[in-house]
Each structure stands twice: as C-alpha cells, then as structure tokens.
Scaffold this motif. Structure first.
Motif, PDB file in Angstrom:
ATOM      1  N   LEU A 253       0.900  -1.007  -0.024  1.00  0.00           N
ATOM      2  CA  LEU A 253      -0.217  -0.008   0.306  1.00  0.00           C
ATOM      3  C   LEU A 253       0.931   1.529  -0.339  1.00  0.00           C
ATOM      4  N   VAL A 254       2.393   1.165  -0.385  1.00  0.00           N
ATOM      5  CA  VAL A 254       2.881   1.979  -0.139  1.00  0.00           C
ATOM      6  C   VAL A 254       3.599   2.398  -0.988  1.00  0.00           C
ATOM      7  N   GLY A 255       4.336   1.498  -2.005  1.00  0.00           N
ATOM      8  CA  GLY A 255       4.848   1.182  -3.328  1.00  0.00           C
ATOM      9  C   GLY A 255       6.492   2.154  -3.977  1.00  0.00           C
ATOM     10  N   THR A 256       7.482   1.791  -2.886  1.00  0.00           N
ATOM     11  CA  THR A 256       8.309   2.486  -3.096  1.00  0.00           C
ATOM     12  C   THR A 256       8.822   1.281  -2.804  1.00  0.00           C
ATOM     13  N   PRO A 257      10.199   1.713  -4.087  1.00  0.00           N
ATOM     14  CA  PRO A 257      11.625   0.927  -4.205  1.00  0.00           C
ATOM     15  C   PRO A 257      11.501  -0.179  -2.559  1.00  0.00           C
ATOM     16  N   SER A 258      12.159  -0.042  -2.089  1.00  0.00           N
ATOM     17  CA  SER A 258      12.527  -0.361  -0.097  1.00  0.00           C
ATOM     18  C   SER A 258      11.258  -1.200  -0.247  1.00  0.00           C
ATOM     19  N   THR A 259       9.950  -0.951  -0.111  1.00  0.00           N
ATOM     20  CA  THR A 259       9.429  -2.057   0.367  1.00  0.00           C
ATOM     21  C   THR A 259       8.365  -2.817  -0.690  1.00  0.00           C
ATOM     22  N   THR A 260       8.715  -2.218  -1.849  1.00  0.00           N
ATOM     23  CA  THR A 260       8.770  -3.580  -2.730  1.00  0.00           C
ATOM     24  C   THR A 260       9.612  -4.516  -3.326  1.00  0.00           C
ATOM     25  N   GLN A 261      10.724  -4.466  -3.351  1.00  0.00           N
ATOM     26  CA  GLN A 261      12.089  -4.823  -2.996  1.00  0.00           C
ATOM     27  C   GLN A 261      11.633  -6.173  -1.367  1.00  0.00           C
ATOM     28  N   LEU A 262      11.291  -5.329  -0.146  1.00  0.00           N
ATOM     29  CA  LEU A 262      10.962  -6.301   0.573  1.00  0.00           C
ATOM     30  C   LEU A 262       9.680  -7.581   0.419  1.00  0.00           C
ATOM     31  N   GLY A 281       8.901   5.792  -7.220  1.00  0.00           N
ATOM     32  CA  GLY A 281      10.305   4.970  -7.927  1.00  0.00           C
ATOM     33  C   GLY A 281      10.336   4.002  -8.230  1.00  0.00           C
ATOM     34  N   GLY A 282      11.415   3.407  -8.816  1.00  0.00           N
ATOM     35  CA  GLY A 282      11.370   2.391  -9.648  1.00  0.00           C
ATOM     36  C   GLY A 282      11.684   1.099  -8.816  1.00  0.00           C
ATOM     37  N   ALA A 283      11.502  -0.223  -9.388  1.00  0.00           N
ATOM     38  CA  ALA A 283      11.693  -0.739  -9.042  1.00  0.00           C
ATOM     39  C   ALA A 283      12.788  -1.922  -9.350  1.00  0.00           C
ATOM     40  N   THR A 284      13.088  -2.678  -8.263  1.00  0.00           N
ATOM     41  CA  THR A 284      15.002  -2.793  -8.396  1.00  0.00           C
ATOM     42  C   THR A 284      14.461  -4.392  -8.326  1.00  0.00           C
ATOM     43  N   TRP A 285      14.037  -5.282  -8.680  1.00  0.00           N
ATOM     44  CA  TRP A 285      14.060  -7.006  -8.746  1.00  0.00           C
ATOM     45  C   TRP A 285      14.723  -7.664  -9.098  1.00  0.00           C
ATOM     46  N   ALA A 286      15.310  -8.483  -9.157  1.00  0.00           N
ATOM     47  CA  ALA A 286      15.903  -9.650 -10.133  1.00  0.00           C
ATOM     48  C   ALA A 286      15.448 -10.008 -11.122  1.00  0.00           C
ATOM     49  N   LEU A 287      15.057 -10.585 -12.131  1.00  0.00           N
ATOM     50  CA  LEU A 287      13.953 -10.572 -12.811  1.00  0.00           C
ATOM     51  C   LEU A 287      13.787 -12.215 -13.122  1.00  0.00           C
ATOM     52  N   PRO A 288      15.508 -12.602 -13.403  1.00  0.00           N
ATOM     53  CA  PRO A 288      15.077 -14.269 -13.137  1.00  0.00           C
ATOM     54  C   PRO A 288      14.541 -14.868 -12.230  1.00  0.00           C
ATOM     55  N   LEU A 289      14.340 -14.464 -11.549  1.00  0.00           N
ATOM     56  CA  LEU A 289      13.517 -14.990  -9.789  1.00  0.00           C
ATOM     57  C   LEU A 289      11.637 -14.843  -9.937  1.00  0.00           C
ATOM     58  N   LEU A 295       6.920 -15.890 -10.024  1.00  0.00           N
ATOM     59  CA  LEU A 295       5.822 -15.133  -8.974  1.00  0.00           C
ATOM     60  C   LEU A 295       4.689 -14.115 -10.184  1.00  0.00           C
ATOM     61  N   THR A 296       3.749 -13.724  -9.601  1.00  0.00           N
ATOM     62  CA  THR A 296       3.144 -12.720 -10.425  1.00  0.00           C
ATOM     63  C   THR A 296       3.400 -11.132  -9.170  1.00  0.00           C
ATOM     64  N   ILE A 297       2.903 -10.577 -10.199  1.00  0.00           N
ATOM     65  CA  ILE A 297       3.359  -8.833  -9.740  1.00  0.00           C
ATOM     66  C   ILE A 297       1.400  -8.329 -10.324  1.00  0.00           C
ATOM     67  N   GLN A 298       1.237  -7.392  -9.533  1.00  0.00           N
ATOM     68  CA  GLN A 298      -0.008  -6.551 -10.226  1.00  0.00           C
ATOM     69  C   GLN A 298      -0.548  -5.696  -9.691  1.00  0.00           C
TER      70      GLN A 298
END
Length: 353
Positions: A253-262, A281-289, A295-298
C-alpha cells in the motif's frame, strides 16, 4: 459556494467563492458533509509522480489534469437537487445521505459498459479530473454514482470511497489465500482499513510492515498478527518467522523501491505481489526470480462501482468497525495535507463543514 482549490502546485490551497452550480441533464447536486484527505491528493497537490530509473516525472498534465482543481474523492453528502433527466432515476431522492463513487470513466467504451469505469482510458474521476469534495457542494454526473449509506456515519464512512474500495479490491485479488497470513505494507489509513476488511472477509490475518513505530502500534491494536519495521536489517527474517510458513500474498500500500523489494523477497514460489501504493520510484527486482519463483506482480487501482456496493454491504452485515478518523473543518485543509505529507496522521483526516 466555497471550495478549497489547488491553484498552484505545492502552494497552499486557495479559498474560491463561486456560484453554486445548478445540475443539468442527469447531474445531481450534493451538499458535502464529509471529505476524506487521501495520500493521492498529495500527488495532485505536488503536481505528479516519481517514476524512478531516471525517467521523466509523470505530471498531472500527462494525466489530463488541469488547474485550478478542487480535490476530494472520498465524499459523503446530502442530495439537494437533480437535473431534469435524473429525476426519474430509481433509488435516489432529495435528502438522501450518500457516498459518492468518484472513479468515473467516459461511460461509453467497452471497459465502462462492462462495469470497470475505474480502468477507462478517458477518466472523469471526481476530485482528480473533475472538481471534488473539498467544497460546499459537488456535482455528480448520474444518480448511479450515489450509494445510500443506510444509517452509516457520514464522517467515518467517507473513506470507503477510496481507501475502503481500494483495499477491498486488492484483498479480492488474493482472496484464495486469505486462509493464510498475508503481508501488508503500510499502516496508515489504507493499512488499517485493510486489516478491518480482512477480518470481515474471514481472513486469518496480516503481518503489517511500517517504518513508523506509532503506526505499527496502531496496526497491532487493529488486530494485526505482527508488525515489522521495514528498515530493520532482519526485516525479511522477521516476516518469515511471523508468517510461520510460506508467504504467498503481499499487498504493498506504499509503493517505494524499498517496500516493493522487501515484499518481492518475502514471497514464496507461486506468490503474488499486489501493487497499490503510488509513493513513487522504480522497482529493483531480480528479473530471473520472477520466472524461477513463478511470481505474479499485479497492479490494483482503486475499485469499480460493483465492488464499492459489495464493500458497503460487507460493512453493514459484518459490522465492520470504522478506521480512526480525525474530523477537521474545511478551513484546516492545508494543515491536514501538511500532516499527511509529514506522516503525522494515524488513520484518516476527514474535512467537515
């Protein structure tokens, strides 16, 4: 009528006195009794959204929003007048106290006709693209957007138009997993609303993540299974321990790079990350994972009219307790926005006449 408007980005709202509009066609004139102050209002007030990764900032102009603008999309009011084409519409009459559904589209495209006006490509959202509830009166384009509160308190019910339907729609996207603990990022107005609705929907509960100790305490009081400091170096381990098993659902419910990464890191195989917050901000996910863990990101953007009706029925039948609200006179709209931006509010500020 008096309206508190954004006339210049990041400048104090200005008091504008204009003629009270007369409804035409299918319009309905509503006298405002309560208007919630939402975090989304901050983005309108500030003029845009940060997209991260060096991208150009998403401005209000890019979203088709012009100034001056009267904000306010969590509105409850009394029906005081109809346009000539609205008088014969069923279900709404003079004197009714109604929640105003604000997420209105063009009303003509396939998306709108399917009942998903919140996803319309030509939005006319009240308080965003059209003037909203920070005012004595608000014009609603059609009676179908007015939902009878049937005795619910106008001030505590106002947040259902945004924080309520937003969290309800997000929870529905992970409804199959509500028998297990889920993770919710953010313990502000939306987070506390999500906890109340999760309980009413029969969910096992949620572990809440917030960097503010006061808000974590509020989440625990609201029934959270646990509360984790998102800045703690062992936050991921704390989440795993509190869940006691695989984490399959995260609602951010926040939507920052740190919250989405955790949130991303906390998910087990087959998990789902529901993105709601617009902090920026922008996401920092490891794409292969994403593929390796399936995973589903919606994304989840507010909710449709049908979901809002479902929400109010849930509130009535399950006797959902309202989130904490701080009633403030309209003249303190600027102070409410300042407190919200500084993170000083617990629950929701609601402006009243």
């Amino acid at each position: 009528m008096k309206s508190y408007q954004v006339a210049e980005f990041e400048a104090p709202l200005v008091l504008a006195e204009i003629d009270t509009p007369q409804p035409t066609g299918t319009q309905v004139l509503v006298r405002v009794m309560a208007a919630g102050v939402c975090h989304s209002d901050l983005h309108i007030w500030e003029g845009g959204y940060e997209l991260g990764h060096g991208r150009k900032r998403l401005s209000l102009k890019d979203r088709g929003i012009s100034l001056p603008r009267t904000m306010g999309h969590e509105t409850v009011g009394e029906v005081v007048a109809f346009g000539p084409d609205a008088q014969n519409e069923p279900g709404v009459k003079i004197g009714d106290i109604a929640l105003v559904y604000p997420w209105i589209g063009c009303g003509k495209c396939a998306v709108c006709l399917a009942g998903d006006e919140n996803m319309c490509l030509k939005p006319n959202c009240l308080g965003v693209h059209c003037d909203g509830g920070y005012s004595d009166h608000i014009l609603v384009p059609h009676p179908r957007y007015l939902l009878d509160l049937q005795g619910l308190d106008p001030v505590t019910a106002a947040p259902y138009a945004c924080s309520g339907v937003t969290t309800y729609s997000a929870l529905k996207k992970v409804e199959s997993d509500l028998g297990n603990p889920i993770v919710i990022f953010g313990a502000g107005g939306l987070g506390l609303m999500a906890l109340a609705l999760l309980k009413a929907m029969g969910g096992k509960g949620a572990i809440v993540v917030d960097i503010d100790a006061r808000k974590r305490e509020a989440a625990i009081k609201a029934g959270a299974l646990g509360a984790v400091d998102g800045n703690a170096p062992d936050a991921l381990e704390q989440l795993a321990k509190a869940a006691g098993g695989p984490i399959l659902s995260v609602i951010d419910l926040v939507g920052t790079p740190s919250t989405t990464q955790l949130g991303f890191d906390a998910l087990s195989k087959g998990g789902k990350l529901i993105m709601v917050g617009l902090f920026g901000g922008g996401a920092t996910w490891a794409l292969p994972l994403i593929a390796m863990k399936a995973l589903t990101i919606q994304g989840s953007y507010v909710g449709n009219l049908r979901e809002t009706r479902e929400l109010l029925e849930l509130v009535r039948t399950r006797h959902v307790a309202p989130i904490p609200v701080i009633p403030l006179p309209f003249a303190q709209a600027n102070a409410a926005l300042d407190d919200l931006r500084a993170g000083r509010l617990i629950g929701r500020a609601v402006l009243t006449p």
